[in-house]
Design a protein around this motif. Sequence first.
Motif, PDB file in Angstrom:
ATOM      1  N   VAL A 186       0.838  -1.208   0.000  1.00  0.00           N
ATOM      2  CA  VAL A 186       0.000   0.000   0.000  1.00  0.00           C
ATOM      3  C   VAL A 186       0.871   1.255   0.000  1.00  0.00           C
ATOM      4  CG1 VAL A 186      -1.757   1.283   1.280  1.00  0.00           C
ATOM      5  CG2 VAL A 186      -1.886  -1.213   1.150  1.00  0.00           C
ATOM      6  N   ASN A 187       1.984   1.207   0.738  1.00  0.00           N
ATOM      7  CA  ASN A 187       2.848   2.377   0.848  1.00  0.00           C
ATOM      8  C   ASN A 187       3.623   2.698  -0.426  1.00  0.00           C
ATOM      9  OD1 ASN A 187       2.227   3.100   3.488  1.00  0.00           O
ATOM     10  ND2 ASN A 187       3.751   1.724   4.365  1.00  0.00           N
ATOM     11  N   LEU A 188       3.590   1.810  -1.410  1.00  0.00           N
ATOM     12  CA  LEU A 188       4.256   2.117  -2.679  1.00  0.00           C
ATOM     13  C   LEU A 188       3.673   3.364  -3.332  1.00  0.00           C
ATOM     14  CD1 LEU A 188       4.605  -1.465  -4.233  1.00  0.00           C
ATOM     15  CD2 LEU A 188       6.325  -0.153  -2.953  1.00  0.00           C
ATOM     16  N   ASN A 189       2.453   3.720  -2.959  1.00  0.00           N
ATOM     17  CA  ASN A 189       1.803   4.885  -3.554  1.00  0.00           C
ATOM     18  C   ASN A 189       2.109   6.195  -2.829  1.00  0.00           C
ATOM     19  OD1 ASN A 189       0.365   3.617  -5.727  1.00  0.00           O
ATOM     20  ND2 ASN A 189      -0.977   2.688  -4.207  1.00  0.00           N
ATOM     21  N   ASN A 190       2.792   6.127  -1.689  1.00  0.00           N
ATOM     22  CA  ASN A 190       3.034   7.351  -0.924  1.00  0.00           C
ATOM     23  C   ASN A 190       3.782   8.404  -1.729  1.00  0.00           C
ATOM     24  OD1 ASN A 190       1.819   5.953   1.127  1.00  0.00           O
ATOM     25  ND2 ASN A 190       3.445   6.255   2.617  1.00  0.00           N
ATOM     26  N   TYR A 204      -8.146   7.762  -4.025  1.00  0.00           N
ATOM     27  CA  TYR A 204      -8.942   6.539  -4.065  1.00  0.00           C
ATOM     28  C   TYR A 204     -10.240   6.718  -4.848  1.00  0.00           C
ATOM     29  CZ  TYR A 204      -6.181   3.812  -0.673  1.00  0.00           C
ATOM     30  OH  TYR A 204      -5.205   3.092  -0.049  1.00  0.00           O
ATOM     31  N   THR A 205     -10.620   7.976  -5.095  1.00  0.00           N
ATOM     32  CA  THR A 205     -11.899   8.278  -5.732  1.00  0.00           C
ATOM     33  C   THR A 205     -11.750   8.598  -7.214  1.00  0.00           C
ATOM     34  OG1 THR A 205     -12.699   9.140  -3.615  1.00  0.00           O
ATOM     35  CG2 THR A 205     -13.957   9.738  -5.586  1.00  0.00           C
ATOM     36  N   ASP A 206     -10.779   9.404  -7.571  1.00  0.00           N
ATOM     37  CA  ASP A 206     -10.566   9.809  -8.959  1.00  0.00           C
ATOM     38  C   ASP A 206     -10.155   8.596  -9.804  1.00  0.00           C
ATOM     39  OD1 ASP A 206      -9.868  12.292 -10.862  1.00  0.00           O
ATOM     40  OD2 ASP A 206      -8.296  10.773 -11.054  1.00  0.00           O
ATOM     41  N   ILE A 207     -10.822   8.391 -10.926  1.00  0.00           N
ATOM     42  CA  ILE A 207     -10.594   7.187 -11.728  1.00  0.00           C
ATOM     43  C   ILE A 207      -9.157   7.102 -12.228  1.00  0.00           C
ATOM     44  CG2 ILE A 207     -11.221   6.010 -13.867  1.00  0.00           C
ATOM     45  CD1 ILE A 207     -14.055   7.024 -13.498  1.00  0.00           C
ATOM     46  N   GLU A 208      -8.638   8.191 -12.773  1.00  0.00           N
ATOM     47  CA  GLU A 208      -7.279   8.159 -13.325  1.00  0.00           C
ATOM     48  C   GLU A 208      -6.245   7.944 -12.226  1.00  0.00           C
ATOM     49  OE1 GLU A 208      -4.709  10.584 -16.704  1.00  0.00           O
ATOM     50  OE2 GLU A 208      -6.273  11.633 -15.575  1.00  0.00           O
ATOM     51  N   LEU A 209      -6.450   8.595 -11.103  1.00  0.00           N
ATOM     52  CA  LEU A 209      -5.510   8.445 -10.000  1.00  0.00           C
ATOM     53  C   LEU A 209      -5.530   7.029  -9.439  1.00  0.00           C
ATOM     54  CD1 LEU A 209      -5.955  11.785  -8.029  1.00  0.00           C
ATOM     55  CD2 LEU A 209      -3.809  10.902  -8.935  1.00  0.00           C
ATOM     56  N   ARG A 210      -6.717   6.494  -9.174  1.00  0.00           N
ATOM     57  CA  ARG A 210      -6.759   5.169  -8.562  1.00  0.00           C
ATOM     58  C   ARG A 210      -6.283   4.088  -9.533  1.00  0.00           C
ATOM     59  NH1 ARG A 210     -13.129   5.531  -8.757  1.00  0.00           N
ATOM     60  NH2 ARG A 210     -13.634   3.968 -10.363  1.00  0.00           N
ATOM     61  N   THR A 211      -6.417   4.320 -10.822  1.00  0.00           N
ATOM     62  CA  THR A 211      -5.871   3.381 -11.805  1.00  0.00           C
ATOM     63  C   THR A 211      -4.360   3.343 -11.727  1.00  0.00           C
ATOM     64  OG1 THR A 211      -7.754   3.711 -13.294  1.00  0.00           O
ATOM     65  CG2 THR A 211      -5.728   2.832 -14.260  1.00  0.00           C
ATOM     66  N   PHE A 212      -3.747   4.512 -11.557  1.00  0.00           N
ATOM     67  CA  PHE A 212      -2.291   4.556 -11.407  1.00  0.00           C
ATOM     68  C   PHE A 212      -1.868   3.877 -10.102  1.00  0.00           C
ATOM     69  CE2 PHE A 212       1.871   6.139 -10.426  1.00  0.00           C
ATOM     70  CZ  PHE A 212       2.484   6.309 -11.665  1.00  0.00           C
ATOM     71  N   LEU A 213      -2.591   4.150  -9.010  1.00  0.00           N
ATOM     72  CA  LEU A 213      -2.272   3.517  -7.734  1.00  0.00           C
ATOM     73  C   LEU A 213      -2.313   1.995  -7.869  1.00  0.00           C
ATOM     74  CD1 LEU A 213      -4.403   5.611  -5.167  1.00  0.00           C
ATOM     75  CD2 LEU A 213      -2.065   6.038  -5.922  1.00  0.00           C
ATOM     76  N   ALA A 214      -3.364   1.496  -8.508  1.00  0.00           N
ATOM     77  CA  ALA A 214      -3.516   0.052  -8.661  1.00  0.00           C
ATOM     78  C   ALA A 214      -2.402  -0.535  -9.520  1.00  0.00           C
ATOM     79  CB  ALA A 214      -4.887  -0.265  -9.268  1.00  0.00           C
ATOM     80  N   SER A 215      -1.999   0.163 -10.565  1.00  0.00           N
ATOM     81  CA  SER A 215      -0.927  -0.333 -11.429  1.00  0.00           C
ATOM     82  C   SER A 215       0.398  -0.409 -10.682  1.00  0.00           C
ATOM     83  CB  SER A 215      -0.789   0.579 -12.655  1.00  0.00           C
ATOM     84  OG  SER A 215      -1.965   0.552 -13.441  1.00  0.00           O
ATOM     85  N   THR A 216       0.657   0.583  -9.844  1.00  0.00           N
ATOM     86  CA  THR A 216       1.889   0.579  -9.048  1.00  0.00           C
ATOM     87  C   THR A 216       1.897  -0.609  -8.089  1.00  0.00           C
ATOM     88  OG1 THR A 216       2.008   2.997  -9.166  1.00  0.00           O
ATOM     89  CG2 THR A 216       3.299   1.911  -7.448  1.00  0.00           C
ATOM     90  N   MET A 217       0.768  -0.852  -7.443  1.00  0.00           N
ATOM     91  CA  MET A 217       0.677  -1.969  -6.508  1.00  0.00           C
ATOM     92  C   MET A 217       0.744  -3.315  -7.236  1.00  0.00           C
ATOM     93  SD  MET A 217      -2.239  -0.542  -3.879  1.00  0.00           S
ATOM     94  CE  MET A 217      -2.238  -2.052  -2.900  1.00  0.00           C
TER      95      MET A 217
END
Length: 341
Positions: A186-190, A204-217
């Motif tokens: 989870v902390n990979l997104n910090n 966690y809400t914005d589609i583009e942002l959370r897509t990037f977070l998920a890809s990093t994880m």
Amino acid sequence: MRFVIVGAGAIGTAMGGYLSAAGHPVVLISRPSHASVINERGLTLRTARGILHPAVTAVTSLSDVKWQDDDVIFLTCKSQQSKELLAEMASAPKETPIFCFQNGVRNEEWAAESFRNVYAGLVQISATFSEPGVVEHTRNDVLAIGKYPSGLDETTTSVGNALERAGFKMTYYEAAMPRKWGKLLVNLNNSLYALIDTWLQLAYTDIELRTFLASTMREGLDVIHGAGVEIEMGPGEPSAEDFIRQMAAGAFAYANPLELPPERRTYPSTWQDVVLHRRSTEVEHFNGEIVRLGLKHGIPTPYNTALLEMMRELLRRNAMPGLYTLDQVQKRVEELKSNRW
């Protein structure tokens, strides 16, 4: 028990404040500016339930601590500070229990070089260092503990009971390190929050942002699996694979993140370090951990490498959060995919 909180920033101060409010003696070892305000005006702990002013002792050096038989050490500093502070604890009795309430996955093994009773501590709370002497507890009240490298004992029971009386929801792990790898994931997104200046609820809400977070994880999880490391997510959380899928689908989205007042927004510690112009962050122990393992096992890491390199650039420039846009970070990822992998 007396709790000695070593490296008391936002998280350590919040934990110490709640323990003090529950009746335990607490010593905070913190930065001089923080300790000075606490000793002059007292500690202010802002919470969702109101403002607390718990009585704690604050000092700036471990040499100011006169060790007692009933001491319990909470190591709450950043991973890049661990080895230095562990060296300064040379005068502490080697039997003193030490709980590594830290992010990263190497602190316990470092602590075990000096102490015989080492415990892994998992932090599921968020806190913000507002100013010297003032800390905001912004989110969650969940902690978990377990003996290192594995097991539970009387100390986990007694310390867990103290934390429960202080208001925390406790989980106990026979094998705690897989859970610390889950927190690392989870902390990979910090880094992203600091690079583009955003906060968790919005990301966690914005589609583009959370897509990037998920890809990093997802990339990080590929590396963890490729390295043969066991991983487990936090209490009540789905498996790592399901967590990533649910994040991408918006399962953790907030109704109105833009309406959250600044004091209720969750800014990870990396963002806070950048705002305070600290010259190092935990990025080397988060994304750097994945990049090093990826190199070792031949697994591409363009997302984590981009975040690691761009955070290094931000720190070299001593810049504030928001030096980059999400488009710029995504462009760096694509460049790495084309040129390096």
